[in-house]
Design an enzyme around this catalytic site. Structure first.
Site, PDB file in Angstrom:
ATOM      1  N   TRP A 148       0.830  -1.033   0.135  1.00 46.44           N
ATOM      2  CA  TRP A 148      -0.050  -0.058   0.036  1.00 46.44           C
ATOM      3  C   TRP A 148       0.714   1.253   0.101  1.00 46.44           C
ATOM      4  O   TRP A 148       0.415   2.319  -0.258  1.00 46.44           O
ATOM      5  CB  TRP A 148      -0.961   0.109   1.166  1.00 46.44           C
ATOM      6  CG  TRP A 148      -0.345  -0.403   2.500  1.00 46.44           C
ATOM      7  CD1 TRP A 148      -0.219  -1.526   3.067  1.00 46.44           C
ATOM      8  CD2 TRP A 148       0.625   0.445   3.242  1.00 46.44           C
ATOM      9  NE1 TRP A 148       0.466  -1.461   4.248  1.00 46.44           N
ATOM     10  CE2 TRP A 148       1.008  -0.246   4.479  1.00 46.44           C
ATOM     11  CE3 TRP A 148       1.027   1.869   3.299  1.00 46.44           C
ATOM     12  CZ2 TRP A 148       1.885   0.029   5.525  1.00 46.44           C
ATOM     13  CZ3 TRP A 148       1.992   2.125   4.351  1.00 46.44           C
ATOM     14  CH2 TRP A 148       2.122   1.525   5.328  1.00 46.44           C
ATOM     15  N   PRO A 173      -3.929  -5.285  -5.960  1.00 42.68           N
ATOM     16  CA  PRO A 173      -3.479  -4.321  -5.008  1.00 42.68           C
ATOM     17  C   PRO A 173      -3.790  -4.645  -3.553  1.00 42.68           C
ATOM     18  O   PRO A 173      -4.676  -5.307  -3.072  1.00 42.68           O
ATOM     19  CB  PRO A 173      -3.867  -3.007  -5.543  1.00 42.68           C
ATOM     20  CG  PRO A 173      -5.227  -3.423  -6.261  1.00 42.68           C
ATOM     21  CD  PRO A 173      -5.047  -4.935  -6.869  1.00 42.68           C
ATOM     22  N   GLY A 230       5.604 -12.551   2.791  1.00 44.14           N
ATOM     23  CA  GLY A 230       6.033 -13.300   1.303  1.00 44.14           C
ATOM     24  C   GLY A 230       6.175 -14.641   1.555  1.00 44.14           C
ATOM     25  O   GLY A 230       6.109 -15.709   0.699  1.00 44.14           O
ATOM     26  N   GLU A 247      10.032  -8.533  -3.275  1.00 45.21           N
ATOM     27  CA  GLU A 247      10.637  -7.748  -2.749  1.00 45.21           C
ATOM     28  C   GLU A 247      10.008  -7.386  -1.413  1.00 45.21           C
ATOM     29  O   GLU A 247       8.789  -7.378  -1.115  1.00 45.21           O
ATOM     30  CB  GLU A 247      10.508  -6.280  -3.499  1.00 45.21           C
ATOM     31  CG  GLU A 247      11.587  -5.301  -2.723  1.00 45.21           C
ATOM     32  CD  GLU A 247      10.657  -4.093  -2.220  1.00 45.21           C
ATOM     33  OE1 GLU A 247      10.153  -4.391  -1.044  1.00 45.21           O
ATOM     34  OE2 GLU A 247      10.855  -3.254  -2.828  1.00 45.21           O
TER      35      GLU A 247
END
Length: 475
Positions: A148, A173, A230, A247
């Site tokens: 975000w 998103p 992740g 990332e």
């Protein structure tokens, strides 16, 4: 501002039975509701992306270029509308939001140019019997989960190389900031991007979206987010073999040596630290300053931090917006309070503003030690922890003593010292005497900060296969 937001699936704008609220961090008020994806939407997106890949990957690069550049032009034609939406869901100052938007357009234009220069070398055959050459071809369906903090930059980092390489995409998103991304997906329709090539879904229910990870249609999972998130997503994805480019978290060290240009170091570190309210993956977190300039650094840094004005949107001077929500602000305040209770000193800031919105003063704390959570953890907020070091310290070993390795910064006028630091610091990027990031430079981490790269030709390669072809030419 259009309050009706829809998902893009298979070239159609899709509503849903349920929605979820999106807040304006500058006011704490609901600005819109985003569609809540349902299980059938996820399956539709996967099928659509699979079909979209077959079409898009077979299209000549020159035709893809025409459509991608038309998309970039249309985005720019709608720039002010998109930025207005972005500010409403993030609380960014205008210049920060303009940069966020601009990186999406920049990525679209950069990667389609870079695709023309992708390396496909010939490998010499020692016996002269074969012609060996490499082929780069589109990888397949790409699923992206985004953070975000820079919603549109993050979209650009993923769809830029994916579209240029010939891949189709399904982008989710962040549920905290989905609105501007959904609007940009809608504009892809106007640009003539074929159905199924870009799919954009919104959801805050991971049990619904998990099939995006587990599907055998997904060939690459890419992400920008925390290390914990992740690892969990990668673990869920391992129902079959996939490619990963993620990332993740950062905890960037800064080393300010005694011979540094102190004015330059203070300006650079403070400005980067409080950009986007400290909610930046490469933000300076652990600032190690030589004891001989430590007090002077604190004085100058505190003064520069106090010159910031807390405000969203347009305004005069140097602005800093709110944090993304109350939960994140409370977490960061907890780190400050814990540090102070263990002996740290607040040089400036440390308080939230009264009234609506999730503002937290730009904060600098001194007398911090290496055991404190504010040093051990990624702050992801407007707090700079400053620690002194002496000539007796192995400062580069101290800088490396952390699980993360995304970015690092060094300030010194000694060339040898700077190059030694660049060699020894364990991070995906090391900037000497000025922080610098650009689309042509690879961005990614070492250690627990991720695998793979965003930006540059190295990112584009992750969206393509590497195939060796050998042709017998001499018996």
């Amino acid at each position: 501002m259009n309050a009706q937001y829809k998902m893009l699936i298979d070239g159609q704008l899709i509503s849903s039975k349920e929605t979820f609220a999106v807040l304006n961090p500058a006011t704490g008020e609901v600005v819109a509701h985003a569609p809540q994806a349902e299980p059938e939407h996820i399956e539709q997106a996967l099928v659509a992306a699979d079909k979209g890949f077959a079409l898009w990957s077979s299209m000549p690069l020159s035709q893809r270029e025409t459509l991608i550049l038309a998309y970039a032009d249309l985005l720019e034609a709608n720039k002010e509308d998109i930025i207005s939406i972005l500010i409403s869901e993030t609380g960014k100052p205008y210049d920060n939001a303009e940069y966020d938007f601009g990186m999406l357009v920049t990525c679209l234009r950069y990667f389609i140019e870079e695709a023309k220069r992708i390396e496909q070398p010939v490998i010499p055959d020692p016996d002269g019997r074969f012609l060996h050459y490499m082929r780069r071809q589109p990888l397949g369906v790409v699923v992206g989960y985004l953070a975000w903090n820079f919603p549109l930059l993050n979209v650009g980092y993923k769809i830029g190389p994916a579209l240029a390489a010939g891949c189709s995409t399904i982008i989710k998103p962040s549920q905290v900031t989905p609105l501007a991304s959904l609007r940009c997906a809608e504009i892809a329709l106007e640009a003539g991007i074929p159905s199924g090539v870009i799919n954009m879904i919104s959801s805050d229910q991971y049990n619904v979206t998990d099939p995006l990870l587990t599907s055998d249609k997904t060939k690459l999972f890419t992400m920008i987010g925390s290390t914990n998130a992740g690892v969990n997503c990668m673990k869920n994805s391992l129902t079959n073999l996939k490619h990963f480019s993620v990332e993740l978290g950062g905890n960037a060290p800064v080393v300010v040596y005694d011979d540094a240009d102190l004015d330059k170091a203070v300006q650079d570190i403070v400005d980067l630290k409080f950009a986007n309210s400290g909610q930046v993956c490469v933000s300076p977190n652990r600032c190690f300053v030589h004891e001989s300039v430590y007090l002077e650094f604190l004085t100058r840094a505190g003064k520069r931090a106090e010159e910031l004005t807390l405000q969203a949107g347009r305004g005069e001077g140097r602005l800093m917006g709110p944090m993304i929500n109350g939960k994140e602000r409370d977490r960061v305040i907890g780190l400050i309070e814990q540090a102070v209770s263990n002996g740290a000193k607040v040089i400036t800031g440390g308080d939230k503003l009264a009234g609506n919105g999730f503002y937290l003063q730009p904060t600098i704390i001194a007398d911090v030690d290496l055991t404190m959570s504010v040093v051990q953890e990624e702050i992801f907020g407007p707090v700079l922890a400053v620690l002194p070091f002496s000539d007796n310290d192995d400062i580069l070993a101290i800088a490396n003593d952390n699980e993360f390795g995304l970015a690092a910064y060094v300030y010194t006028t000694n060339l040898q010292r700077g190059l030694q630091a660049a060699e020894k610091i364990q991070a995906g990027s090391v900037c000497i005497n000025e922080a610098h990031y650009s689309v042509q430079l690879p961005h990614g981490g070492l250690k627990q900060s991720g695998v793979g790269k965003d930006c540059s030709k190295y990112s584009l390669e992750e969206y393509m296969t590497l195939k060796r072809v050998s042709v017998l030419v001499n018996e």
